[in-house]
Design an enzyme around this catalytic site. Structure first.
Site, short mmCIF file in Angstrom:
data_model
loop_
_atom_site.label_atom_id
_atom_site.label_comp_id
_atom_site.label_asym_id
_atom_site.label_seq_id
_atom_site.Cartn_x
_atom_site.Cartn_y
_atom_site.Cartn_z
N TYR A 163 -15.68 5.31 32.98
CA TYR A 163 -15.31 3.89 32.42
C TYR A 163 -13.86 3.99 32.51
CZ TYR A 163 -18.18 3.02 28.85
OH TYR A 163 -19.37 2.65 27.96
N CYS A 190 -8.97 13.52 27.93
CA CYS A 190 -9.94 12.97 28.25
C CYS A 190 -10.59 13.82 28.17
CB CYS A 190 -10.29 12.74 30.19
SG CYS A 190 -11.86 12.50 30.09
N SER A 213 -18.76 7.53 27.98
CA SER A 213 -19.23 7.32 28.83
C SER A 213 -20.16 8.50 29.57
CB SER A 213 -18.20 6.69 29.69
OG SER A 213 -17.46 7.84 30.24
N HIS A 247 -13.82 14.25 28.78
CA HIS A 247 -14.81 15.49 29.76
C HIS A 247 -13.78 17.05 30.14
CE1 HIS A 247 -16.82 12.20 30.65
NE2 HIS A 247 -17.47 12.66 31.33
N CYS A 294 -14.36 9.18 23.36
CA CYS A 294 -13.39 8.78 24.77
C CYS A 294 -12.03 7.88 24.64
CB CYS A 294 -14.88 7.38 25.53
SG CYS A 294 -14.03 6.96 27.18
N ASN A 295 -11.39 8.88 25.37
CA ASN A 295 -10.22 8.38 25.53
C ASN A 295 -9.87 7.07 25.84
OD1 ASN A 295 -7.67 10.36 24.37
ND2 ASN A 295 -9.39 11.52 25.36
#
Length: 265
Positions: free
Chosen positions: A43, A189, A12, A191, A75-76
């Protein structure tokens, strides 16, 4: 498989860069297409239905345009919700991202683990299954943080993370009953590994952070074993679904890291 066929990474936002890095370390001449669904970001605050509808359709368009040899859903949240639908829809190998609960359980001494992800990820039954399979003897505490996702995005756009803001989010784990016993945190995540230094600085001493990036890289290398690669790595390509002010700042940062000018889908 032509040697110029790239690996496509999808997230995302910028989180998937934490998966790109270990993959490039194993496959240094691979062509890379990195896609951030900036128009759909974030997301983690969206419903399962929105993600389940958006991700397969978008990846279908991307597969048609870039003809990748393999797609990594870095992306989890997207993986735990839409991985099955994407695999059913596309005739290309798909590698998903799941919380690294198994390796976290393997190293935890106190048998108390924190799972730090988005709200959408930490509530998924898939996480329940991972806990039951690999951490049944552990206390597993979960916390969903939208703020850390925003902090990571802002950091890549040039805004230094606030230690107080990071500490506030970690308190969502450590402040739970039994949270003081946490010795291992799963960055659930993609990120969050981008903020690992910032989180380590405000976490209690000795807390370890674990993420799935290295394992995903090994899986990509295994699935592409024996395939031809370019002699020299081509410039990595950055694709955005919206190009606003923050996305332009992120693109400028990534240009300094070898990514070509941002493209839009």
């Amino acid at each position: 498989m032509h040697d110029t066929a790239p690996i496509l990474f999808f997230d995302s936002g910028v989180g998937g860069l934490s998966v790109v890095a270990p993959t490039v370390a194993l496959l240094p001449t691979a062509g890379i297409v990195y896609v951030a669904d900036s128009a759909g970001f974030p997301y983690g605050t969206k419903s399962e239905g929105e993600i389940a509808a958006r991700v397969p359709a978008l990846l279908g368009r991307l597969a048609e345009r870039y003809r990748p040899r393999l797609i990594v859903i870095a992306c989890n949240t997207a993986s735990t919700i839409a991985l099955g639908a994407v695999r059913a829809a596309l005739d290309v190998p798909i590698v998903g991202t799941v919380p690294a609960i198994k390796p976290a359980a393997a190293i935890s001494r106190t048998r108390t683990i924190g799972v730090l992800g988005t709200a959408a990820t930490v509530r998924q039954p898939y996480v329940d299954d991972l806990v039951a399979r690999f951490a049944a003897d552990c206390t597993v505490l979960r916390y969903g943080s939208a703020a850390l996702v925003e902090i990571a995005e802002a950091a890549l756009a040039g805004e230094a993370p606030s230690p107080d803001a990071v500490a506030t989010e970690l308190a969502g784990l450590f402040g739970q009953p039994g949270g003081v016993r946490i010795d291992t945190i799963v960055n659930a995540c993609t990120h969050f590994p981008l903020l690992e230094g910032d989180m380590t600085a405000v976490a209690p001493p000795g807390v370890a952070f674990v993420d799935g990036g290295p394992g995903i890289a090994r899986r990509v290398a295994a699935l592409t074993h024996g395939q031809a690669w370019p002699a020299v790595a081509p410039p990595a390509r950055l694709v955005l679904t919206r190009l606003g002010e923050r996305e332009r700042a992120i693109a400028a940062t990534l240009a300094d890291r070898g990514f070509a000018s941002a493209e839009t889908l």
